[in-house]
Design a protein around this motif. Structure first.
Motif, PDB file in Angstrom:
ATOM      1  N   ALA A  87       0.823  -1.210   0.000  1.00  0.00           N
ATOM      2  CA  ALA A  87       0.000   0.000   0.000  1.00  0.00           C
ATOM      3  C   ALA A  87       0.859   1.263   0.000  1.00  0.00           C
ATOM      4  O   ALA A  87       0.528   2.248  -0.673  1.00  0.00           O
ATOM      5  N   HIS A 154      -1.806  -1.890  -9.790  1.00  0.00           N
ATOM      6  CA  HIS A 154      -2.413  -0.576  -9.972  1.00  0.00           C
ATOM      7  C   HIS A 154      -2.037   0.112 -11.279  1.00  0.00           C
ATOM      8  O   HIS A 154      -2.525   1.219 -11.541  1.00  0.00           O
ATOM      9  N   GLU A 484      -6.100   3.403  -0.388  1.00  0.00           N
ATOM     10  CA  GLU A 484      -5.307   2.171  -0.309  1.00  0.00           C
ATOM     11  C   GLU A 484      -4.258   2.280   0.791  1.00  0.00           C
ATOM     12  O   GLU A 484      -3.993   1.309   1.510  1.00  0.00           O
TER      13      GLU A 484
END
Length: 568
Positions: A87, A154, A484
């Protein structure tokens, strides 16, 4: 009469069959296209999802198996460390655009990091005895895997969208709908095959060998196919989405704290809206408006020189900063929510590791994923078709709150299932046995996996959709990355939580009191529900009109959010 009706019915039936066929052909042409760049990306998407399902999602079972000999607390700490690092890497890659030159480089280097992590896990899978060197190699491998997962997860989806968008340029008002539909189709194909492949993998030696080989081969194909990519679309995040803008605005406002608040719209730099009190008009953040005041008496004559020196920011930058800081309270509610998610991703697979039939944990992970997609899809359709525009903001808050409620129910269900599991262990005398399969069906865990997916689809994806409506388009990726980061930060909180409740944990899960830990989380989650409901009142008092006037909405946003869930 019959001689007239029968031919008519036959003609009508044939006509309907032709219409259905034409609709099917239209659906095919709308949702499917042949794109060389997307075809090359299929392999990398397959290896990414394979690693996610076969390795990352069940990492704790690898650590607690012989010969790694990690106890439950050590294994949980390492798994949560991996989630937290992943993250943190996302926020770095997304909100600091100057760190890398574009998505292509991020994907390439992230995949290399993932391969190196898999190779180290491959080496440790063949070790026959635990040692300090073995644990160091596992630690390095987990860190590299976390960094690689962040970049691939991502950036692969947006990069695929870039290629599809450039492959067939069409009219702007329909292109995003078509691109979003085609992304879903291209992504679902490798996801389907990754699920099949992960089910076939039995031992950790086979898993590490196959995943490392598959990722290496697909990266090589990706490298060979770079020339087929549309070079104009190989770009990084927009500069306007940089998190550094927030620090710049705060710094500029502090440097001009001696000035009075602006009294004229002409005082503010690039004030296209002719505002005096910049949106959002929160009294607590009024002092940030000073960052956009053009200083008349300074050695830096022009506003451009003041901006270059870091003493002046545009009205748009101040607005985005105030919006982001305004969202901090609602983000804080996701720390506890992320704690529940982290606990589920850590201990749920370990619970099923010794249940019957052994090795069926992948099916539960698929159930979790499908539950998340279903929850997100259902909410988006209800919001778009049944909720009036004036009430959509409140409905999105209710959606997030429903996800919070499900997080409490998930903890309660997991608590009672664990009580049942421990009763069977005690009755069968398996307390100290870590090798024998417990005579309890693994599908007892299906409800808690399903609830874990639903709460992600409602709350986690719901907050991203809520934030997307508050911010302009260039900021969407950045605010999603912050969400996130908050939920990822909860992984570090989980490490601390397990440490302070270490009296509940023994060397093995069978000897631990995980049911008491779930019981505690149920209470904490219920308190968080009340806290969220109180916080949410600050976001629903003013209605939706002000934000809608300032921040234009992009078309096809529901379809984009549906795809983001499939990507994750």
């Amino acid at each position: 009469m019959i001689t007239i009706t029968v031919p008519y019915l036959k003609l009508h039936s044939s006509f309907r069959a032709i219409i259905r066929k034409l609709r099917f052909i239209s659906w095919i042409s709308y949702n499917i296209c042949f794109c060389k760049a997307a075809l090359i990306l299929l392999g990398l998407i397959f290896s990414h999802k394979l690693v996610d399902i076969a390795v990352v999602a069940v990492l704790i079972t690898y650590l607690t198996d012989y010969p790694r000999n990690y106890n439950v607390v050590e294994a949980a700490r390492l798994v949560n460390l991996q989630e937290g690092i992943s993250a943190s890497t996302v926020i770095f890659l997304t909100c600091i655009p100057d760190a890398f030159s574009g998505r292509l480089n991020v994907i390439f280097y992230s995949t290399i990091s993932c391969i190196l992590g898999l190779v180290l896990l491959f080496i440790t899978a063949f070790e026959e005895a635990a040692s300090p060197l073995l644990k160091r190699l596992i630690l390095i491998g987990v860190v590299l895997l976390a960094v690689g997962k962040a970049g691939m997860q991502h950036f692969l989806g947006p990069f695929l969208a870039d290629q599809l968008r450039a492959h067939e340029p069409i009219k702007l008002n329909i292109s995003e709908h078509r691109v979003s539909a085609r992304k879903r189709v291209w992504w679902l194909i490798p996801f389907f095959f990754s699920v099949i492949a992960s089910v076939q993998l039995s031992s950790w030696r086979v898993i590490s060998t196959f995943t490392a080989s598959a990722t290496g081969i697909t990266l090589f194909i990706f490298w060979l196919g770079i020339r087929f990519f549309h070079s104009t679309e190989i770009t990084g995040p927009a500069a306007g989405s940089s998190l550094a803008v927030v620090f710049r605005v705060v710094k500029a406002a502090l440097s001009k704290r001696h000035l009075n608040n602006p009294y004229s719209s002409n005082q503010l730099y690039r004030n296209d809206q002719n505002q005096v009190h910049l949106f959002p008009q929160a009294k607590f953040f009024r002092w940030l408006d000073k960052a956009a005041i053009i200083e008349p008496s300074t050695t830096l004559i022009s506003p451009e020189e003041q901006e270059k020196a870091g003493r002046l920011c545009t009205v748009a930058q101040v607005r985005d900063t105030k919006l982001m800081l305004k969202m901090v309270p609602i983000w804080t509610t996701f720390v506890v929510f992320g704690l529940i998610v982290s606990t589920g991703q850590t201990f749920f697979p370990e619970q099923g590791n010794q249940l019957n039939p052994k090795g069926f944990i992948t099916y539960l992970l698929v159930i979790q994923h499908l539950s998340r997609v279903f929850g997100n899809f259902l909410c988006n359709r209800l919001l778009s078709k049944w909720v009036p525009e004036a009430k959509k903001k409140g409905a999105k808050i209710v959606r997030i709150w429903a996800g919070m409620v499900l997080s409490t129910i998930c903890c309660a269900v997991a608590w009672r299932v664990e009580v049942h599991r421990l009763i069977i262990i005690n009755n069968k005398g398996l307390l100290g046995n870590t090798d024998e399969v417990i005579p309890m069906s693994i599908f007892w865990l299906a409800p808690q996996f399903c609830l874990l997916g639903l709460m992600k689809g409602l709350a986690r994806d719901g907050i991203n959709k809520f934030l997307a409506d508050q911010f302009p388009e260039p900021m969407h990726d950045c605010v999603s990355a912050i969400t996130e980061l908050v939920t990822g930060f909860a992984s570090f909180v989980n490490i601390v939580s397990v440490y302070f409740n270490k009296s509940l944990f023994a060397d093995t899960l069978n000897s631990s009191r995980l049911d008491e830990y779930y019981k505690m989380l149920t209470i904490v989650s219920f308190i968080n529900i009340c806290y969220f409901w109180w916080i949410s009142t600050f976001y629903t008092r003013g209605g939706d009109t002000a934000e809608a006037d300032v921040i234009p909405q992009a078309t096809g946003r529901e379809e984009e959010e549906d795809f983001k869930v499939i990507v994750v």
